[in-house]
Design an enzyme around this catalytic site. Structure first.
Site, short mmCIF file in Angstrom:
data_model
loop_
_atom_site.label_atom_id
_atom_site.label_comp_id
_atom_site.label_asym_id
_atom_site.label_seq_id
_atom_site.Cartn_x
_atom_site.Cartn_y
_atom_site.Cartn_z
CE LYS A 222 -3.17 2.87 -0.11
NZ LYS A 222 -4.28 3.18 0.78
CB CYS A 276 -3.78 8.72 0.09
SG CYS A 276 -5.44 8.45 0.71
N1 SAJ Z 1 -2.61 14.27 -9.00
C1 SAJ Z 1 -1.74 14.90 -9.92
N2 SAJ Z 1 -1.37 14.21 -11.03
C2 SAJ Z 1 -1.82 12.93 -11.29
C3 SAJ Z 1 -2.71 12.31 -10.35
C4 SAJ Z 1 -3.09 13.02 -9.22
O1 SAJ Z 1 -1.32 16.04 -9.72
O2 SAJ Z 1 -1.45 12.38 -12.32
C5 SAJ Z 1 -2.99 14.99 -7.78
C6 SAJ Z 1 -4.51 15.17 -7.61
O3 SAJ Z 1 -4.91 16.39 -8.16
C7 SAJ Z 1 -4.67 15.17 -6.08
C8 SAJ Z 1 -3.57 14.23 -5.63
O4 SAJ Z 1 -2.62 14.16 -6.69
O5 SAJ Z 1 -4.44 16.46 -5.53
C9 SAJ Z 1 -4.06 12.82 -5.29
O6 SAJ Z 1 -4.85 12.40 -6.34
P1 SAJ Z 1 -5.25 10.84 -6.53
O7 SAJ Z 1 -5.91 10.72 -7.84
O8 SAJ Z 1 -4.09 9.99 -6.27
O9 SAJ Z 1 -6.38 10.65 -5.43
P2 SAJ Z 1 -6.39 10.01 -3.96
O10 SAJ Z 1 -5.25 10.51 -3.17
O11 SAJ Z 1 -7.74 10.23 -3.43
O12 SAJ Z 1 -6.28 8.44 -4.23
C10 SAJ Z 1 -5.11 7.74 -4.13
C11 SAJ Z 1 -5.25 6.57 -5.07
N3 SAJ Z 1 -4.01 5.86 -5.11
C12 SAJ Z 1 -3.55 5.44 -6.27
O13 SAJ Z 1 -4.11 5.66 -7.31
C13 SAJ Z 1 -2.28 4.67 -6.22
C14 SAJ Z 1 -6.32 5.63 -4.60
O14 SAJ Z 1 -6.32 4.48 -5.40
C15 SAJ Z 1 -6.01 5.23 -3.16
O15 SAJ Z 1 -7.02 4.41 -2.67
C16 SAJ Z 1 -5.95 6.48 -2.32
O16 SAJ Z 1 -4.92 7.27 -2.79
C17 SAJ Z 1 -5.68 6.05 -0.87
O17 SAJ Z 1 -6.67 6.07 -0.13
O18 SAJ Z 1 -4.58 5.66 -0.59
#
Ligand code: SAJ
Length: 439
Positions: A222, A276
């Site tokens: 994780k 996260c």
């Molecule tokens: N972000 C970027 N560029 C990207 C993807 C995201 O700048 O290419 C930014 C988003 O705007 C946001 C942050 O990162 O501010 C996090 O975005 P996220 O899409 O990762 O959303 P989370 O944090 O809600 O979800 C993540 C996910 N982890 C992965 O995809 C590996 C989700 O699957 C997990 O369940 C979650 O973390 C968690 O609970 O750990």
């Protein structure tokens, strides 16, 4: 082999389940197990949340497809009720734990909620109970924190008197129920028997792969998958800065890079928020315990934490180009949540942008369709401002009327922190366009 009829109780769904922590992770988990036919007791320290849930109302305000309806249904059916009294846990067979696990200003894990929950649970737990930690924790935390507290408080032995495992959540706002049903899960058991039992349990709600393994592997998987995402995003953000000074367009570069095999360049942008991705890399780093020199993980954190400041500096530069003295400037910021179409503001990149700009400009107005203090009229927000800064790709902003915006603004400056709009669409309406990754 533990003398317990828990496998049978899971089989016939007579097992009583408790979920500790009814936030973005725990509440959908409680609802989905109740919907699968189990009697579920939700436990939380927040009395307002308890009251709302027992009225069949969801305390989560963001756009969460199906959650409010499912909650109302399972509460009405008497399959889910919430309480804050741990004494009720003496009568349950399975306890799922989904409390927050933040890090402090030194990026050290703070397990206040987890330790309190384990201490209270330990006082009432009965032999044969299965305890599963869904919260994301630093590798080694089950062995060094969770198990010792439960054993000390209960006088019972993990893996002999009760089952213990880790099944880290994989949910994200906006897709809570969908992720719970469709994302594969890692079931890390204290023993292979426990791991098998967890697979049997999660089979009731997960229509995807369930991988049985040991606890340390589950903890590492994780934290690694989120650190992986953070490092990939940081790389994209660094390339974005390089594109800016070369007068290029990172979104075009990314599109063409991702055509080459094995590349999956992530999205650059105005910052990385949430509970996260900004935190889990530090949990992984913490388990290195100073015995492994770390470069990539801390560097990625630094790059991603720099992005809100980068967008703020881009805005100040735009004002300068328009001969607007920052100290007299009014800035409108679109989006405060950390993720599109969510009300979740944890580690919001906009908060960092505002903190940086506040002492430098005359006024900052924030708009967000999902976050209550900022649910205002967007045109009132941007009226007579000298710049609009887009920080979040909410659907509500997709069809922004730039002609109208140009007329409403005192100075027609638009800063796109997420590559949400084609520069031409903004410029053709008479606004000056600035954007992350676009030079
Ligand atoms: N972000 C970027 N560029 C990207 C993807 C995201 O700048 O290419 C930014 C988003 O705007 C946001 C942050 O990162 O501010 C996090 O975005 P996220 O899409 O990762 O959303 P989370 O944090 O809600 O979800 C993540 C996910 N982890 C992965 O995809 C590996 C989700 O699957 C997990 O369940 C979650 O973390 C968690 O609970 O750990």
């Amino acid at each position: 082999m533990m003398n317990s009829n828990l496998p049978a109780c899971i089989q016939n769904k007579s097992a009583k389940i408790a979920v500790i922590g009814l936030g973005y992770v725990g509440l959908p988990v409680a609802c989905i197990f109740a919907d699968a036919g189990f009697d579920v007791l939700g436990v939380d320290i927040n009395p307002n949340r308890i009251e709302k849930i027992n009225l069949g109302q969801s305390p989560i305000e963001g756009d969460e497809p199906g959650l409010a309806e499912l909650l109302a249904t399972v509460v009405a059916r008497g399959k889910l009720r919430a309480d804050s009294d741990y004494a009720n846990l003496a009568a349950v067979d399975i306890v799922l734990v989904a409390v927050e696990t933040p890090v402090d200003e030194n990026n050290v894990p703070q397990y206040v909620a987890l330790k309190a929950a384990m201490s209270d649970l330990g006082k009432v737990i009965t032999p044969g109970t299965l305890v599963v930690i869904e919260s994301t924790i630093a590798p080694g935390t089950m062995q060094s924190v969770v198990q010792p507290i439960l054993e000390t408080e209960s006088g019972l032995k993990a893996n002999d008197d009760f089952y213990l495992g880790a099944c880290p959540e994989r949910v994200m706002p906006g897709k809570l129920l969908a992720n719970l049903r469709r994302m594969s899960r890692v079931c890390g058991g204290g023993t292979p028997e426990t791991a098998r039992l967890m697979v049997e349990l999660y089979r009731n709600i997960v229509q995807a792969e369930l991988d049985a393994t040991d606890i340390i592997t589950a903890e590492l998987v994780k934290t690694t998958e989120n650190a992986y995402r953070d490092v990939q995003i940081a790389f994209a953000n660094e390339v974005a800065k390089i594109c800016e000074i070369n007068g290029a367009d990172v979104w075009k570069v990314r599109e063409l890079v991702n055509k080459s095999p094995g590349r999956n360049m992530h999205l650059p942008g105005a910052g990385v928020g949430g509970h996260c991705i900004p935190k889990d890399p530090w949990l992984l780093a913490y388990s290195a315990n100073g015995r492994v020199p770390l470069h990539l993980i801390p560097a990625a954190r630094e790059v991603n934490e720099s992005m809100p400041i980068h967008v703020a500096e881009m805005t100040l530069h735009a004002l300068e180009e328009a001969n607007i003295a920052p100290e007299s400037a009014r800035i409108a910021v679109l989006g405060y949540a950390y993720l599109e179409n969510s009300d979740d503001t944890r580690h919001s990149p906009t908060a960092a942008l505002v903190d940086y700009l506040q002492p430098k400009v005359a006024d900052i107005r924030i708009h967000d369709p999902w976050v209550s203090p900022y649910r205002t009229d967007i045109w009132t927000t941007v009226s007579e401002c000298d710049a609009v800064v887009l920080m979040v790709k909410h659907d509500a902003y997709r069809k922004l009327d730039f002609e109208r915006m140009g007329k409403a603004l005192r100075t027609p400056i638009f800063v796109d922190g997420r590559g949400f709009f084609a520069p031409e669409a903004v410029k053709s309406a008479g606004l000056r366009y600035f954007g992350v990754g676009r030079g």
